[in-house]
Design a protein around this motif. Structure first.
Motif, short mmCIF file in Angstrom:
data_model
loop_
_atom_site.label_atom_id
_atom_site.label_comp_id
_atom_site.label_asym_id
_atom_site.label_seq_id
_atom_site.Cartn_x
_atom_site.Cartn_y
_atom_site.Cartn_z
N UNK A 214 -18.07 5.33 1.32
CA UNK A 214 -16.77 5.93 1.06
C UNK A 214 -16.17 5.32 -0.19
N UNK A 215 -15.70 6.18 -1.08
CA UNK A 215 -15.00 5.73 -2.28
C UNK A 215 -13.59 6.31 -2.24
N UNK A 216 -12.58 5.47 -2.19
CA UNK A 216 -11.22 5.93 -2.26
C UNK A 216 -10.73 5.90 -3.70
N UNK A 217 -9.89 6.84 -4.05
CA UNK A 217 -9.23 6.77 -5.35
C UNK A 217 -8.12 5.71 -5.25
N UNK A 218 -7.54 5.37 -6.39
CA UNK A 218 -6.45 4.39 -6.38
C UNK A 218 -5.29 4.89 -5.53
N UNK A 219 -5.01 6.18 -5.60
CA UNK A 219 -3.91 6.77 -4.82
C UNK A 219 -4.21 6.71 -3.33
N UNK A 220 -5.45 7.02 -2.96
CA UNK A 220 -5.84 6.97 -1.55
C UNK A 220 -5.80 5.54 -1.02
N UNK A 221 -6.24 4.60 -1.86
CA UNK A 221 -6.23 3.19 -1.46
C UNK A 221 -4.80 2.71 -1.25
N UNK A 222 -3.87 3.16 -2.10
CA UNK A 222 -2.47 2.79 -1.94
C UNK A 222 -1.91 3.34 -0.63
N UNK A 223 -2.29 4.56 -0.31
CA UNK A 223 -1.85 5.17 0.95
C UNK A 223 -2.36 4.34 2.13
N UNK A 224 -3.59 3.88 2.03
CA UNK A 224 -4.16 3.06 3.09
C UNK A 224 -3.39 1.74 3.23
N UNK A 225 -3.10 1.09 2.10
CA UNK A 225 -2.37 -0.18 2.14
C UNK A 225 -0.98 0.02 2.75
N UNK A 226 -0.31 1.09 2.38
CA UNK A 226 1.02 1.36 2.93
C UNK A 226 0.96 1.56 4.44
N UNK A 227 -0.11 2.23 4.90
CA UNK A 227 -0.25 2.52 6.33
C UNK A 227 -0.57 1.27 7.13
N UNK A 228 -1.26 0.30 6.50
CA UNK A 228 -1.67 -0.92 7.21
C UNK A 228 -0.75 -2.10 6.96
N UNK A 229 0.37 -1.85 6.28
CA UNK A 229 1.25 -2.91 5.83
C UNK A 229 1.67 -3.86 6.95
N UNK A 230 1.93 -3.34 8.13
CA UNK A 230 2.47 -4.16 9.22
C UNK A 230 1.39 -4.63 10.21
N UNK A 231 0.14 -4.46 9.86
CA UNK A 231 -0.93 -4.91 10.75
C UNK A 231 -1.35 -6.33 10.39
N UNK A 232 -1.99 -7.02 11.34
CA UNK A 232 -2.38 -8.41 11.11
C UNK A 232 -3.54 -8.55 10.14
#
Length: 309
Positions: free
Chosen positions: A118-136
């Protein structure tokens, strides 16, 4: 010579020269897959043919999973084929067989067989980081994404390898698991041992993440202070993706994403190779990089105006 006798002999020799984690991974390939399939069809070593090995490849691609839920990935089957080639090379060297039939075996080019990459674009990777922000696992994801770290390298990170005064982070220790979990002061290859500049946003995150923790030198630990197991990190990562409504991907795909994003932003192949810690540039080119849309736009901009038309 009996095929099973030779394979067991070869495995005994490998146990003497391979690291424990590497040998344990090899035992899975050989004893769960290669040995049962080949010995059933070719009891004698001299009976192994290219046709037999080609059928092995096809069978594993379509029906290779131990749980019976489909085939193995092409990446996994290539590893199996590489092991078979090494094994039969030794049989040739010892004079048990005249030639290595594995070198005539080809991986099929089939549109129905896709790489699990899987290759995420920079925009997709940012979306992933935002979604996981509050996880351990957020700090682990950030480090893997910024520095293209392998799972073993992320889990092997210790606070003693992070220099907040000189702003460096050094990759020199790993935590791996095949059959057992093993922590070791080595990396996958000599080039994998590398040091990075501690980026300001990463430094801020790590200082906040550390807080007053003193129970372990490892960054990522369980409640009891023991280092987090590789399989636990993967499961936690995938559960986080699911909760965030994101597509399923492996933790290692973050490394692919780093390479892809860096390449799309204009980094040279050599720079990406050094950042990821690959031993040779062919690995970087063949496995991790693809021409994404952003890269094509960048190349098109450079080409524009080259000719008068």
């Amino acid at each position: 010579m009996k095929t099973e006798d030779f394979i067991c002999q070869w495995m005994n020799e490998q146990q003497l020269v391979l690291q424990r984690s590497t040998y344990e991974a090899l035992t899975i390939y050989v004893y769960r897959h290669i040995l049962p399939y080949i010995t059933e069809r070719c009891p004698e070593l001299s009976q192994i043919s290219a046709a037999t090995l080609q059928s092995y490849v096809l069978d594993k691609l379509h029906n290779g999973r131990i749980d019976g839920k489909g085939g193995l990935s092409p990446v996994s089957v290539r590893k199996h084929l590489s092991v078979i080639k090494q094994m039969l090379d030794e049989a040739v060297r010892l004079g048990y067989i005249p030639v290595n039939p594995a070198f005539s075996v080809k991986m099929p080019r089939n549109r129905d067989v896709h790489e699990r990459m899987v290759f995420l674009t920079a925009e997709e990777a940012q979306k992933m980081l935002d979604a996981l922000k509050d996880t351990k696992i957020y700090p682990a994801v950030v480090l893997a994404l910024y520095y293209g770290l392998r799972r073993s390298e992320v889990l092997g990170l210790r606070w003693s390898a992070v220099d907040f005064e000189r702003d460096t982070i050094t990759i020199c220790h790993t935590v791996v698991k095949s059959l057992t979990v093993e922590a070791k002061d080595t990396t996958k290859t000599s080039t994998s041992r590398r040091a990075f500049q501690l980026l300001p946003e990463v430094k801020k995150m790590l200082l906040s993440f550390r807080g007053d923790k003193v129970e372990s030198d490892y960054l990522f630990v369980n409640e009891d202070g023991k280092v987090l197991r590789p399989d636990c990190l993967t499961r936690t990562f995938q559960r986080g993706l699911k909760r965030a409504g994101l597509p399923r991907m492996r933790f290692h795909d973050l490394r692919h994403t780093t390479a892809s994003v860096l390449f799309d932003s204009g980094w040279s192949l050599e720079d990406v190779k050094n950042w990821l810690g690959h031993a040779d540039i062919e690995t970087t080119s063949n496995i991790y990089l693809h021409y994404g849309r952003d890269r094509k736009i960048l190349l098109a901009d450079e080409l524009s105006g080259m000719f008068r038309i």
